[in-house]
Design an enzyme around this catalytic site. Structure first.
Site, PDB file in Angstrom:
ATOM      1  N   ASP A  57       1.012  -1.144   0.095  1.00  0.00           N
ATOM      2  CA  ASP A  57       0.016   0.121  -0.148  1.00  0.00           C
ATOM      3  C   ASP A  57       0.954   1.405   0.048  1.00  0.00           C
ATOM      4  OD1 ASP A  57      -3.288   0.490   1.408  1.00  0.00           O
ATOM      5  OD2 ASP A  57      -2.201   1.861   0.216  1.00  0.00           O
TER       6      ASP A  57
HETATM    7  C1  GLC Z   1      -4.170   4.497  -0.109  1.00  0.00           C
HETATM    8  C2  GLC Z   1      -5.178   3.224  -0.009  1.00  0.00           C
HETATM    9  C3  GLC Z   1      -5.274   2.244  -0.930  1.00  0.00           C
HETATM   10  C4  GLC Z   1      -5.062   2.932  -2.240  1.00  0.00           C
HETATM   11  C5  GLC Z   1      -3.787   3.397  -2.276  1.00  0.00           C
HETATM   12  C6  GLC Z   1      -3.552   4.278  -3.480  1.00  0.00           C
HETATM   13  O1  GLC Z   1      -3.796   4.787   1.103  1.00  0.00           O
HETATM   14  O2  GLC Z   1      -5.033   2.414   1.416  1.00  0.00           O
HETATM   15  O3  GLC Z   1      -6.509   1.503  -0.953  1.00  0.00           O
HETATM   16  O4  GLC Z   1      -5.244   1.985  -3.213  1.00  0.00           O
HETATM   17  O5  GLC Z   1      -3.228   4.143  -1.171  1.00  0.00           O
HETATM   18  O6  GLC Z   1      -4.002   5.418  -3.559  1.00  0.00           O
END
Ligand code: GLC
Length: 733
Positions: free
Chosen positions: A290
């Site tokens: 993430d």
């Molecule tokens: C965010 C989220 C994730 C998302 C990623 C990219 O913090 O936790 O679900 O896909 O970052 O935006």
């Protein structure tokens, strides 16, 4: 499994053998605009800024494309980048051209983006869409999003979000399909098929990304990013099944979750990434972190510094770094010093290249100029699908005296600022839509030719307007009050400790009720709310969630009876916040809650939800008759008759539950094991047959063994998790 030919696999191995270590590591590096554009605003904050209106959607898109313009093109040319977050087709092509035509090996870039519930044509948020209990719908909306985004350069969706969520205090409950592992698994399969399976043209499909692996929805106290601890059996029976199902459907990628699971952050958790996902499930795509999560392993306290975090992540099976550049900065030296085996790098890169091959990026790396404007004006069929999804997602929670549906000629005072806020209908994770494409509830009523006048009166984040309330009270014969949450009040980093209607909306409803006029409430919210007072005092309540661009028209269809509500709750609604987490598939305990003091109950409230999982009313009524269950070979055949005892046609969702009454670990009092929707004319009575494979009646124990244990099972059939017919039978496996 990711479907590429043996010849393509050979080609990838050959390419891998030609790559330098730096080029290999480059494939493991996903960078977002915030880092590359010289912007010091993290990408997630950019999302927040556009969601809460600090910057307009247009300004956001300009930042996204402008930032990409400043992008360190040298990195692409040197093969040090594998993926980017950009959603502008011409920008994608420009950057892709550098990768494909100016880098040494011409490996194309992946362009990833959060497309959670629609790209341009935003449809209902997942918690809402799941209330449709409609696999075909789930697949069709995903396919629409894939086609719309691929022509804009996006070939990788960070979706579907598959976090089972039982605690409505957690803001991200809005992003997922609810509390039940079976329904979330059905949703998972359908979304992967919708995103990935139409490979007839490279413009029709994208790589899915199952997130957040795993059990993010169980964050302690419902507080986002918080720690998660649970028994292995709980993980295996409730949180892993949707991911296992989606991997079986051929999902191309998985995103590891932020949180620590039983003390080990998912980002560096070999037990779930390598063992469970890659070995046990046979997942052959790649795992991405993430955003910023590898760096956060230092904050977690599991790695002394970024270099250690990077190495541990690779060893744990994390193939791609989202947004920290730690892999780019540190892995080369770690391999050179012998602290990290290049074999692990090769394995990660082979997985990434396999997905790029499967996406057809080596043959078709660019977006066709002729396709770029295909969805500039949203196609009628896309709008119709969004409207259909909205109608199917709404849940009628109460309808005393059949107040709803209203007649269009009825003089209506439409109240509540949310009714006139187009930007609020899209929900927390809509990024690529245009506000002007959205239909507010006020506009939907007007489009329907209703006899309506709008009075703001106040909303979730505004003061009450007494004069407007007085005018509303005197104008209409019926008051329709739109209350709930703004889109920013749910979603990521939006946990709440109080789930009652925010602001002074309760006070607004009290004032409206005091006028003596009938009041119907339309809820616009991203999570279950604690609505005990409303459920006691308001005659009609329709849960409308955040339905996306066609919200106003879908709500008008429902309120004026063009469509009969058919949604059934994908999550339990608490009576009060203090009951959270609250869910239907709970163990019985040795002292199930009840009347006597020494049972699992509260002194001040009931332990029962306000509205249970699977619940939903209709403008007609249904009755269930004659449940029979018989064994036939390897399955149970469950028959039940459903009757439409009302006066209008309706669609009921017949739900099949089971209970394993005695087992080697305690089992839930009910588990959803099947459902079927049936449309019945007034007076019609039909037998529904649902089958349950005996092999699906088992559970995982704390040793991770799947157990099928002889014993008494109770089989339930009904219209929600509470009101069911039941029959016991002894099963031998
Ligand atoms: C965010 C989220 C994730 C998302 C990623 C990219 O913090 O936790 O679900 O896909 O970052 O935006």
């Amino acid at each position: 499994m990711i479907r590429i030919s043996d010849k393509q696999k050979e080609w990838i191995k050959k390419l891998l053998s030609q790559m330098t270590l730096e080029e290999k590591i480059g494939q493991m590096n996903q960078e977002s605009v915030s880092i590359v554009g010289g912007f010091d605003v993290p990408f997630e904050e950019l999302i927040e800024m556009v969601t809460d209106g600090r910057i307009s959607q247009e300004a956001f898109e300009k930042i996204m494309s402008t930032a990409a313009q400043d992008y360190h093109e040298a990195d692409i040319r040197a093969g040090r980048v594998g993926s980017l977050m950009v959603q502008n087709p011409r920008k994608c092509n420009e950057l892709q051209k550098i990768a494909v035509e100016e880098s040494r090996l011409g490996i194309p870039l992946l362009f990833g983006l959060d497309v959670i519930h629609g790209f341009r044509t935003v449809y209902p948020i997942a918690i809402a869409e799941a209330c449709a209990f409609d696999m075909d719908l789930f697949e069709r909306t995903a396919r629409m999003a894939a086609k719309e985004s691929r022509t804009q350069g996006v070939n990788w969706h960070f979706a579907p979000m598959l976090d089972v969520a039982r605690d409505a205090r957690w803001g991200r409950v809005s992003e997922g399909p609810g509390e039940d592992p079976y329904l979330v698994s059905c949703f998972a399969r359908a979304k992967v098929r919708g995103l990935q399976n139409d490979t007839s043209s490279p413009e029709n499909y994208v790589a899915a990304c199952l997130k957040h692996f795993v059990a993010y929805g169980a964050c302690e106290a419902g507080r986002d990013y918080n720690t998660v601890s649970m028994a292995h059996s709980m993980l295996c029976n409730n949180y892993l099944p949707p991911f296992a199902a989606a991997v079986e459907e051929g999902a191309a990628t998985v995103m590891a979750a932020f949180h620590d699971l039983n003390g080990v952050p998912c980002t560096v958790n070999a037990g779930i990434l390598r063992t469970m996902l890659k070995e046990n499930y046979g997942f052959d795509g790649f795992v991405v972190s993430d955003a910023n999560a590898i760096r956060e392993c230092v904050t977690h306290g599991i790695a002394a510094d970024e270099e250690a975090a990077g190495q541990t992540a690779v060893k744990a099976g994390l193939d791609m770094d989202m947004g920290t550049q730690i892999y780019k900065k540190h892995l080369k030296q770690a391999v050179a010093d012998g602290r990290l085996s290049e074999k692990l790098i090769d394995e990660a890169v082979e997985r990434i290249l396999t997905v790029k091959m499967w996406l057809g990026l080596f043959e078709h790396p660019y977006v066709e100029e002729r396709s770029m404007d295909r969805y500039e004006v949203l196609p009628r069929e896309h709008l119709a699908l969004a409207r259909e999804a909205g109608c199917k997602s709404a849940v009628l929670l109460k309808n005393e005296g059949h107040l709803l549906p209203l007649h269009k000629k009825t003089k209506i005072s439409l109240v509540g600022s949310l009714a006139d806020k187009k930007e609020e209908v899209a929900g927390a994770w809509a990024i690529s839509y245009r506000t002007n494409d959205c239909v507010s509830i006020k506009e939907g009523f007007e489009n329907a030719g209703a006899n309506v006048r709008y009075f703001p009166c106040g909303g979730p984040d505004t003061e009450l307007e007494e004069e407007e309330i007085k005018k509303a009270a005197s104008y209409g014969d019926v008051i329709v009050a739109v209350v709930g949450e703004t889109a920013a009040m749910s979603g990521e980093a939006a946990s709440k400790a109080d789930l009652t209607l925010p602001g002074k909306q309760r006070e607004l409803l009290e004032k409206l009720l005091a006028t003596g006029k009938p009041v119907a409430v339309l809820l616009m919210n991203g999570r279950p709310l604690a609505l005990h007072w409303e459920a006691e005092h308001i005659p009609a309540i329709l849960e409308c969630w955040q339905m996306g661009v066609e919200m106003g028209n879908a709500v008008a269809d429902l309120v004026f009876g063009a469509v009969n509500p058919q949604g059934r709750l994908s999550v339990s609604f608490p009576q009060v916040t203090g009951q959270c987490p609250i869910y239907y598939n709970h163990p019985n305990t040795g002292r199930p809650g009840g009347k006597s003091k020494f049972t699992s109950r509260y002194l001040d409230v009931t332990e029962q939800p306000e509205f249970p999982f699977g619940f939903g009313l209709s403008y007609t009524e249904y009755q269930y008759h004659n449940l029979t269950v018989r064994e036939e070979g390897d399955r149970l055949v469950v028959c039940v008759e459903v009757e439409n005892t009302g006066t209008i046609t309706g669609t009921e969702t017949v739900q099949l539950y089971m209970r394993d009454v005695t087992a080697s670990i305690v089992r839930p009092v009910k588990e959803l094991k099947g459902f079927e929707k049936v449309t019945l004319e007034p007076g019609e009575r039909r037998e529904i047959i649902l089958c349950l494979k005996k092999e699906e009646m088992g559970f995982y124990n704390n040793e991770g063994e799947y157990r099928l244990e002889d014993g008494v099972f109770t089989i339930y059939a009904g219209g929600n998790a509470r009101d069911c017919l039941k029959q016991d039978l002894y099963i031998t496996f």
